[in-house]
Motif scaffolding. Structure first.
Motif, short mmCIF file in Angstrom:
data_model
loop_
_atom_site.label_atom_id
_atom_site.label_comp_id
_atom_site.label_asym_id
_atom_site.label_seq_id
_atom_site.Cartn_x
_atom_site.Cartn_y
_atom_site.Cartn_z
N LEU A 181 0.80 -1.23 0.00
CA LEU A 181 0.00 0.00 0.00
C LEU A 181 0.83 1.27 0.00
O LEU A 181 0.50 2.23 -0.66
N GLY A 182 1.91 1.28 0.76
CA GLY A 182 2.61 2.54 0.96
C GLY A 182 3.93 2.70 0.27
O GLY A 182 4.66 3.63 0.57
N GLY A 183 4.30 1.85 -0.66
CA GLY A 183 5.56 2.03 -1.36
C GLY A 183 6.70 1.22 -0.79
O GLY A 183 7.83 1.37 -1.21
N LEU A 221 -10.51 -0.43 -1.29
CA LEU A 221 -9.51 -0.04 -0.30
C LEU A 221 -9.93 -0.45 1.11
O LEU A 221 -9.10 -0.88 1.92
N GLU A 222 -11.22 -0.34 1.42
CA GLU A 222 -11.71 -0.80 2.73
C GLU A 222 -11.53 -2.30 2.88
O GLU A 222 -11.11 -2.80 3.93
N GLU A 223 -11.85 -3.04 1.82
CA GLU A 223 -11.69 -4.49 1.86
C GLU A 223 -10.22 -4.87 1.98
O GLU A 223 -9.87 -5.80 2.70
N LEU A 224 -9.37 -4.14 1.29
CA LEU A 224 -7.94 -4.40 1.35
C LEU A 224 -7.40 -4.17 2.75
O LEU A 224 -6.62 -4.97 3.27
N ALA A 225 -7.85 -3.11 3.41
CA ALA A 225 -7.43 -2.85 4.80
C ALA A 225 -7.91 -3.98 5.71
O ALA A 225 -7.15 -4.45 6.56
N ASP A 226 -9.14 -4.43 5.53
CA ASP A 226 -9.67 -5.51 6.36
C ASP A 226 -8.99 -6.85 6.09
O ASP A 226 -8.97 -7.72 6.96
N ARG A 272 -2.86 -4.69 14.17
CA ARG A 272 -2.09 -3.44 14.12
C ARG A 272 -1.89 -2.98 12.68
O ARG A 272 -1.99 -1.79 12.38
N ASP A 273 -1.61 -3.93 11.79
CA ASP A 273 -1.45 -3.57 10.37
C ASP A 273 -2.77 -3.09 9.78
O ASP A 273 -2.79 -2.17 8.97
N ARG A 274 -3.88 -3.72 10.20
CA ARG A 274 -5.20 -3.29 9.74
C ARG A 274 -5.47 -1.85 10.16
O ARG A 274 -5.90 -1.02 9.36
N ALA A 275 -5.18 -1.55 11.42
CA ALA A 275 -5.39 -0.20 11.93
C ALA A 275 -4.51 0.79 11.17
O ALA A 275 -4.96 1.88 10.81
N VAL A 316 -3.81 5.02 7.02
CA VAL A 316 -3.18 5.50 5.79
C VAL A 316 -4.25 5.83 4.76
O VAL A 316 -4.19 6.87 4.09
N ILE A 317 -5.23 4.97 4.63
CA ILE A 317 -6.31 5.20 3.65
C ILE A 317 -7.11 6.45 4.03
O ILE A 317 -7.38 7.30 3.18
N ALA A 318 -7.47 6.58 5.30
CA ALA A 318 -8.23 7.75 5.74
C ALA A 318 -7.43 9.03 5.54
O ALA A 318 -7.98 10.05 5.09
N THR A 319 -6.14 8.99 5.84
CA THR A 319 -5.29 10.16 5.66
C THR A 319 -5.19 10.52 4.19
O THR A 319 -5.23 11.70 3.82
#
Length: 170
Positions: free
Chosen positions: A35-37, A100-105, A111-114, A119-122
């Motif tokens: 997700l973050g590079g 993106l929500e499904e990917l986070a879940d 901790r990684d989910r949170a 990151v997605i919300a930001t």
């Protein structure tokens, strides 16, 4: 499980699994876990992370979604072209958010989910702020905004040939 509707009115049910992540990686070379590079090994790449790329590139997003929904699409007799033609505007927005929500879940560690959700919300908050700035600039100086849009779209924007020039003589 998340759902969204495409522009043809079809409802797509989204559930990620290890198999789906592997299928996307194998077919498209896209690592849904990046997700973050940063890769899974922790090395930082110079290219933008997947989150930014999915939001910024609707073609990449729709390619990923088609692979994710391939089994559903095949069952319904929907080709990749038909799927792509039904994705635009609000459907892409809804699909992006659902994906993106499904990917986070999907992330295994709480901790990684949170962290993924944060990151997605930001990212969404930053996009909203950028859009607010663009809206304010457009309201302040509409002619400059139109000129910038014209430059962005290219010099052919708004300059079509006269009908006699575009119609060949017999």
């Amino acid at each position: 499980m998340r759902t969204f509707n495409d522009n043809a009115g079809r409802t797509w049910s989204l559930t990620l699994s290890v198999w789906t992540v592997k299928k996307v990686r194998d077919l498209l070379g896209v690592d849904l876990l990046d997700l973050g590079g940063e890769s899974a090994t922790g090395s930082s790449d110079k290219k933008p992370g997947l989150l930014f790329r999915l939001i910024a590139d609707p073609v990449l997003l729709v390619d990923v979604l088609y692979v994710v929904f391939k089994d559903q699409a095949d069952s319904a007799g929907i080709t990749d072209e038909q799927f792509g033609r039904a994705m635009g505007g609000d459907a892409i927005d809804a699909a992006t958010k659902a994906f993106l929500e499904e990917l986070a879940d999907f992330t295994p560690s709480p901790r990684d989910r949170a962290r993924a959700r944060k990151v997605i919300a930001t990212t969404w908050a930053m996009i909203d702020k950028a859009q607010d700035v663009l809206d304010a600039r457009a309201e302040k100086d509409l002619p400059a905004a139109v000129e910038a849009l014209t430059r962005t779209l290219g010099s052919s924007f708004g300059s079509s040939p006269d009908s006699s020039e575009s119609t060949p003589a017999p």
